[in-house]
Design an enzyme around this catalytic site. Structure first.
Site, PDB file in Angstrom:
ATOM      1  N   ASP A 461      19.315  54.725 -63.007  1.00  0.00           N
ATOM      2  CA  ASP A 461      19.990  55.919 -62.514  1.00  0.00           C
ATOM      3  C   ASP A 461      20.570  55.657 -61.119  1.00  0.00           C
ATOM      4  O   ASP A 461      20.211  54.694 -60.437  1.00  0.00           O
ATOM      5  CB  ASP A 461      18.996  57.071 -62.465  1.00  0.00           C
ATOM      6  CG  ASP A 461      19.648  58.437 -62.591  1.00  0.00           C
ATOM      7  OD1 ASP A 461      20.900  58.502 -62.574  1.00  0.00           O
ATOM      8  OD2 ASP A 461      18.919  59.436 -62.713  1.00  0.00           O
ATOM      9  N   GLU A 464      25.190  55.048 -56.736  1.00  0.00           N
ATOM     10  CA  GLU A 464      26.486  55.416 -56.148  1.00  0.00           C
ATOM     11  C   GLU A 464      26.416  55.583 -54.634  1.00  0.00           C
ATOM     12  O   GLU A 464      27.424  55.899 -54.003  1.00  0.00           O
ATOM     13  CB  GLU A 464      26.972  56.742 -56.760  1.00  0.00           C
ATOM     14  CG  GLU A 464      27.009  56.767 -58.270  1.00  0.00           C
ATOM     15  CD  GLU A 464      25.751  57.371 -58.884  1.00  0.00           C
ATOM     16  OE1 GLU A 464      25.734  57.594 -60.106  1.00  0.00           O
ATOM     17  OE2 GLU A 464      24.770  57.615 -58.128  1.00  0.00           O
ATOM     18  N   ASP A 526      25.681  63.771 -65.480  1.00  0.00           N
ATOM     19  CA  ASP A 526      25.063  65.094 -65.531  1.00  0.00           C
ATOM     20  C   ASP A 526      26.060  66.160 -65.970  1.00  0.00           C
ATOM     21  O   ASP A 526      26.624  66.898 -65.142  1.00  0.00           O
ATOM     22  CB  ASP A 526      24.494  65.453 -64.163  1.00  0.00           C
ATOM     23  CG  ASP A 526      23.412  64.471 -63.720  1.00  0.00           C
ATOM     24  OD1 ASP A 526      22.806  63.839 -64.597  1.00  0.00           O
ATOM     25  OD2 ASP A 526      23.192  64.336 -62.506  1.00  0.00           O
TER      26      ASP A 526
END
Length: 795
Positions: A461, A464, A526
């Protein structure tokens, strides 16, 4: 700002030529479109006879030297590099940023390149040119004024050309071929390439973009972001790769931020701004976009086929809080006879779990790790664990990593702080520096005990959050580092899994950049639990498929937002069952029994259908690994000559032969669904209804149904799935059933039947299959049922 004006010298270079380019200073006109240099007006093409031509400031010439290299990697691929004299890129190999593999030799054999200088091409340019040509491509470099064009010699089409012809009424150029901006106060330079768009030219790609598939009219900023959803205009996985319907794929070999203006500011201009001093453009010319993707992934890498279990059903939630809770989910899955292969555990497995991953297992919540994993395996389930590459100062790993020099540092030599994602407590999270081999190895070693205990996969996950202005250990320029961070992060974890398990690696990654397709899989981030969230998710997957083809998926039900209706959950589950990978996940429960008996019944049927179709998905996975094609395909990828198919972004092909038509609705009643059917005959997999394309079809679709059409000529391998199937562990010994679509009607398909097909069995070995009459003959290890089933014979 500088405008590249003329070629002053041409000399041979490996595979092509190197040119000295003279640039002069220019300015963008105030209050009106256009650019102006200090050269004589008539030499710039300015209409000096215009009666209302204003007095204009004239910049000094202040000439500057640039280098242009044009080098062919194969008959259909050319690399165009343009940079100031002395720029670093001119001394580096193509793979210096880690995007291009094997030194850029993935194109194939080097071609024979013919070079000629000509006075004029006879087409109206009227300027001296250097022309380079292989058997497939021709590159024209105009000497003065400087311009570029790439042509396909086989089709006679111009694939791309710079925008020197585009001017405003007073003759000022609106889209000069190349503009170069000097570094500003932030130290960041910029290079602009302006390409003229043809009248019917469409542009697609640029990574996981959640807007319309055709990018004309859009302005996209390609910077890896925690997009905070699929409707914010940001992207988790932007990729500087695009396709043009004129017949080429473009790839910018950079980690720098790229702005792609596709006819947004200027209707007829594709403007590409690379926030770097250099432009490293690779052009692959081929009419078939699948051929272009094969060439591109030969250059940047392809995904290996992941394990069979990864193609099964995954179940997750943010969050499961204990081993007892996860075991109960597994037991209830078996009670309701829903096949499932993977349970995913988000950060509650950590002691310090808020935007931190230090691999310290929470025994209070989950007990002994090996025993917990073994208990899931007894239920036929594998464990997926969450991770991210950030460390909280509250963790003892932070101090260890800092002392060893494993953390990314800022310009002052201090640990950099995660940017772009809010921290729950204000403490600055640090990032692991994957450009440091020792740091990467340390991080990989932290996975070892988990994999030894049977953890099957890691959800990689985030990634970024690298801030600007960092100083990577390997000397990667700071302005490249941000976008390259997720590529290196996912690559390190993938390598750790492969090395420690001896099998093809699989991660479940959120962030990405060019080359990320070689580290399967990825998911769409998401999404909101709304019809709009489902719709944008499909668009994101289709856009990503054209730039980073491979194994992509999404969170069934969306991750956040309004309470998910049972009906939207069902519609999203149907989409997920026909997606490359299938995972349900969200902030709240996503188990099918959480949405009522009707939703459970429908969801179970679609999950079972997915397992029944795993033989077909298995073939498509091997095809993707061999050729660099995505499993989830825009219609235009299989039907490039169909102008309508090229625009469709509300349906897709799963592999070459299954047309999937999601139903975007959250209500209980039947829905009227209109969709495009490409050329040929098609049979609905579930109803047997026939369709013939090209043309639109319209159907009333009940909640239990979703149109899934099978293409005529398809040999669809599938198997029977009943209540005894708990997971893919129960499938290898079951015989496959062969369904033949659109055959057996005397139209010549029997010739193909006698020729047979080679299918890859679940053990990875080929089985040769042929059909005579209705009898199936299989030569290989994969068992087949004795009789073929014919579907949708042409009438």
């Amino acid at each position: 700002m500088y405008l590249l004006r003329e070629i002053t010298a041409v000399r041979p270079y490996e595979g092509g030529v190197e040119c000295a380019v003279r640039a002069v200073r220019c300015l963008e006109l105030p209050g009106t479109p256009g650019y102006l240099t200090g050269e004589p007006p008539d030499g710039q093409g300015i209409e000096t006879t215009m009666p209302n031509l204003p007095e204009l400031p004239v910049p000094p010439l202040d000439p500057r030297g640039f280098v242009l290299r044009v080098a062919f990697g194969s008959e259909d691929a050319v690399r165009i590099t343009l940079a100031p004299e002395g720029a670093r890129v001119l001394d580096e190999e193509p793979g210096w940023l880690g995007i291009v593999l094997d030194g850029g030799q993935g194109y194939g054999p080097a071609p024979r390149v013919r070079t000629a200088d000509v006075a004029s091409d006879g087409g109206g340019r009227g300027t001296p040119e250097t022309v380079l040509q292989t058997g497939r491509l021709r590159v024209r470099v105009a000497r003065r004024p400087f311009a570029l064009a790439v042509e396909d010699t086989a089709t006679g089409r111009t694939l791309l050309r710079t925008g020197e012809r585009l001017r405003q009424v007073a003759g000022f150029p609106m889209a000069p071929p190349v503009l170069a901006a000097e570094a500003g106060s932030d130290g960041e330079a910029g290079t602009v390439l302006n390409l003229e768009l043809g009248p019917d030219e469409r542009i697609t790609g640029f990574g996981e973009q959640f807007g319309p598939l055709v990018k004309n009219g859009q302005r996209l900023r390609l910077r890896v972001e925690d997009a905070l959803g699929t409707g914010t205009g940001m992207a988790y996985k932007p990729v500087p790769v695009w396709h043009s319907t004129s017949g080429y794929l473009g790839f910018l070999n950079t980690g720098a931020v790229v702005t792609a203006d596709v006819g947004h500011r200027r209707p007829d201009v594709l403007g590409l701004t690379v926030h770097d001093e250099a432009l490293d453009l690779w052009v692959i010319g081929a009419p078939d976009p699948k051929d272009r993707l094969s060439r591109y992934t030969g250059l940047t890498g392809r995904a290996a086929v992941p394990p069979l279990w990864s193609l099964g059903y995954w179940m997750g939630r943010c969050r499961y809080h204990s081993a007892a809770e996860m075991n109960d989910v597994g037991d209830t899955m078996r009670k309701h006879e829903v096949p499932c292969d993977v349970l995913h555990l988000d950060p509650d497995w950590l002691v310090v779990d808020r935007l931190n991953c230090d691999f310290i297992w929470n025994t209070e919540r989950f007990g002994d790790r090996a025993e917990f994993v073994a208990g899931l395996r007894e239920r036929g389930l594998r464990l997926s664990l969450w991770e991210l590459p950030y460390l909280d100062p509250a963790s003892p790993r932070h101090a260890e990593a800092r002392a060893r020099g494993y953390l990314v540092r800022d310009a002052d030599g201090e640990p950099a702080q995660v940017a772009g994602t809010p921290t729950p407590d204000g403490r600055p999270r640090a990032l692991l520096d994957f450009t440091n081999p020792e740091a990467a190895a340390w991080w990989q070693d932290l996975h070892t005990d988990f994999l030894a205990d049977g953890v099957a996969v890691f959800k990689t996950d985030f990634g970024e959050g690298l801030p600007d202005g960092t100083v990577p250990a390997d000397g990667t320029p700071a302005h490249h580092a941000h976008n390259l961070y997720p590529l290196r992060y996912n690559g390190a974890v993938s390598a750790a899994i492969a090395a420690r398990t001896g099998r093809n690696a699989l991660v479940w990654g959120r962030s990405g950049w060019a080359g990320s397709q070689r580290y399967p899989g990825q998911w769409g981030g998401d999404a909101e639990s709304t019809v709009a969230g489902m719709r944008s998710t499909v668009r994101g997957g289709l856009s990503y498929a054209l730039s980073a083809p491979g194994f992509w998926s999404h969170d069934i039900g969306g991750f956040f937002g309004p309470e998910l209706t049972p009906e939207l959950y069902v519609r999203w589950t149907q989409l997920g069952a026909l997606s490359p990978l299938m995972r349900a996940h969200g902030l709240r429960p996503r188990e099918p029994w959480a949405f009522g008996d009707r939703a459970l019944e429908i969801a179970r049927r679609w999950v079972r259908l997915r397992y029944a179709l795993l033989p077909y998905l298995w073939q498509t996975a091997h095809e993707s690994a061999a050729h660099g094609w995505p499993l989830m395909r825009p219609l235009g990828l299989e039907f490039p000559g169909d102008p309508v198919a090229a625009t469709v972004d509300d349906a897709f092909l799963l592999g070459p032969d299954l047309l999937v038509v999601p139903v975007f609705d959250d209500g209980p009643g039947p829905v009227r669904r209109r969709f495009w059917v490409p050329e040929g005959g098609w049979t609905d997999l579930l109803t047997g209804e026939r369709h013939t394309g090209p043309g639109y079809a319209e159907r009333t679709v009940a909640l239990e149904d979703m149109p899934v059409l099978v293409r005529d000529g398809c040999w669809l391998p599938r198997l029977d799935v009943d209540a005894a199937v708990r997971s893919t562990d129960d499938l290898p010994d079951r015989p496959w059933r062969l369904e033949l679509y659109g055959t057996g009607d005397g139209t010549g398909d029997g010739v193909r039947e006698r020729a047979g097909r080679e299918l890859t069995g679940f053990d990875g070995t080929p089985t040769r299959v042929r059909v005579e009459g209705d009898t199936v003959y299989a030569e290989g290890s994969q068992p087949f049922a004795a009789h073929a089933v014919r579907q949708g014979a042409r009438r």
